[in-house]
Design a protein around this motif. Structure first.
Motif, short mmCIF file in Angstrom:
data_model
loop_
_atom_site.label_atom_id
_atom_site.label_comp_id
_atom_site.label_asym_id
_atom_site.label_seq_id
_atom_site.Cartn_x
_atom_site.Cartn_y
_atom_site.Cartn_z
N THR A 90 -20.05 4.80 -3.24
CA THR A 90 -19.39 5.13 -1.98
C THR A 90 -17.88 5.10 -2.15
N VAL A 91 -17.22 5.96 -1.41
CA VAL A 91 -15.77 6.02 -1.41
C VAL A 91 -15.28 5.46 -0.08
N SER A 92 -14.35 4.54 -0.13
CA SER A 92 -13.82 3.99 1.10
C SER A 92 -12.34 4.35 1.22
N GLU A 93 -11.92 4.61 2.43
CA GLU A 93 -10.53 5.00 2.69
C GLU A 93 -9.65 3.77 2.81
N LEU A 94 -8.38 3.96 2.52
CA LEU A 94 -7.40 2.88 2.66
C LEU A 94 -7.10 2.63 4.14
N ASP A 95 -6.92 1.38 4.49
CA ASP A 95 -6.53 1.03 5.85
C ASP A 95 -5.01 0.90 5.87
N LEU A 96 -4.36 1.90 6.40
CA LEU A 96 -2.90 1.93 6.42
C LEU A 96 -2.37 1.70 7.83
N SER A 97 -3.13 0.98 8.66
CA SER A 97 -2.75 0.81 10.06
C SER A 97 -1.64 -0.22 10.25
N SER A 98 -1.52 -1.21 9.38
CA SER A 98 -0.48 -2.22 9.57
C SER A 98 0.86 -1.69 9.06
N LYS A 99 1.93 -2.17 9.65
CA LYS A 99 3.29 -1.75 9.28
C LYS A 99 4.07 -2.95 8.80
N PRO A 100 4.55 -3.06 7.64
CA PRO A 100 4.26 -2.21 6.48
C PRO A 100 2.94 -2.62 5.83
N THR A 101 2.33 -1.69 5.15
CA THR A 101 1.12 -1.97 4.39
C THR A 101 1.54 -2.41 3.00
N SER A 117 0.20 2.10 -10.10
CA SER A 117 1.00 1.99 -8.88
C SER A 117 1.72 3.30 -8.58
N GLY A 118 2.25 3.92 -9.62
CA GLY A 118 2.91 5.22 -9.44
C GLY A 118 1.94 6.27 -8.95
N LYS A 119 0.74 6.27 -9.50
CA LYS A 119 -0.27 7.25 -9.08
C LYS A 119 -0.70 7.00 -7.63
N ILE A 120 -0.83 5.73 -7.26
CA ILE A 120 -1.18 5.40 -5.87
C ILE A 120 -0.06 5.83 -4.94
N ALA A 121 1.19 5.60 -5.33
CA ALA A 121 2.34 6.00 -4.51
C ALA A 121 2.36 7.51 -4.31
N LYS A 122 2.08 8.26 -5.37
CA LYS A 122 2.04 9.72 -5.27
C LYS A 122 0.92 10.17 -4.34
N LEU A 123 -0.24 9.52 -4.43
CA LEU A 123 -1.36 9.85 -3.55
C LEU A 123 -1.00 9.58 -2.09
N LEU A 124 -0.37 8.42 -1.83
CA LEU A 124 0.02 8.09 -0.46
C LEU A 124 1.02 9.09 0.09
N ALA A 125 1.94 9.53 -0.75
CA ALA A 125 2.95 10.51 -0.31
C ALA A 125 2.31 11.85 0.00
N GLN A 126 1.38 12.29 -0.86
CA GLN A 126 0.78 13.61 -0.67
C GLN A 126 -0.31 13.63 0.40
N LYS A 127 -1.25 12.70 0.30
CA LYS A 127 -2.42 12.75 1.18
C LYS A 127 -2.17 12.18 2.57
N TYR A 128 -1.35 11.12 2.65
CA TYR A 128 -1.16 10.42 3.92
C TYR A 128 0.23 10.62 4.51
N SER A 129 1.08 11.40 3.85
CA SER A 129 2.47 11.63 4.30
C SER A 129 3.21 10.31 4.52
N LYS A 130 3.06 9.40 3.58
CA LYS A 130 3.75 8.12 3.63
C LYS A 130 4.94 8.14 2.67
N ASN A 131 5.85 7.20 2.85
CA ASN A 131 7.00 7.04 1.96
C ASN A 131 6.89 5.70 1.24
#
Length: 137
Positions: A90-101, A117-131
């Protein structure tokens, strides 16, 4: 780096199995012993390895692996299926509801934390429009 070492060791075990025309029960036992050692060297929990090897051995010896046309490939498939079951399907999504996560990466030196960590940061920027911000501490 830890996964690359594990991958190399597992590939060597399976290369030996594929080169044989027919497998004996002893061949399967030797291969599973090498898989066990590779997993233990990769710091997988002993109980997890023990259960994994028991399940794999049961399936490898329970099926008509020893008499099949390509027994090495059948054993590789059994080990692959057991690894997939062990790691989960199973694939589970990240919970990005808290500020900051905050996501903390912990591991041994040279195990790939910075790269991951770099790959996760790139994923967050692309998929979730996070900085994302990376901090080495």
């Amino acid at each position: 780096m830890a996964f690359e070492s594990l991958t190399d060791k597992l590939q060597n075990v399976f290369k030996k199995l594929r080169s044989k025309g027919r497998l004996t029960e002893e061949d399967v036992k030797i291969a599973l012993k090498e898989v066990k050692m590779a997993l233990l060297e990769a710091d997988v929990n002993f109980q997890v390895v023990k259960e994994f090897i028991a399940n794999t051995k049961e399936k490898a010896l329970g099926q008509d692996v020893l008499g099949s046309l390509k027994p090495g490939q059948v054993v590789v498939k059994i080990v692959h299926d057991e690894l997939v079951e062990l790691l989960g399907t199973t694939v589970s999504e990240l919970d990005l509801s808290s500020k900051p996560t905050v996501i903390m990466m912990v591991g041994l030196q040279g195990s790939g934390k910075t790269t991951t960590s770099g790959k996760i940061a790139k994923l967050l920027a692309q998929k979730y429009s996070k900085n994302p911000l990376l901090v080495a501490a």
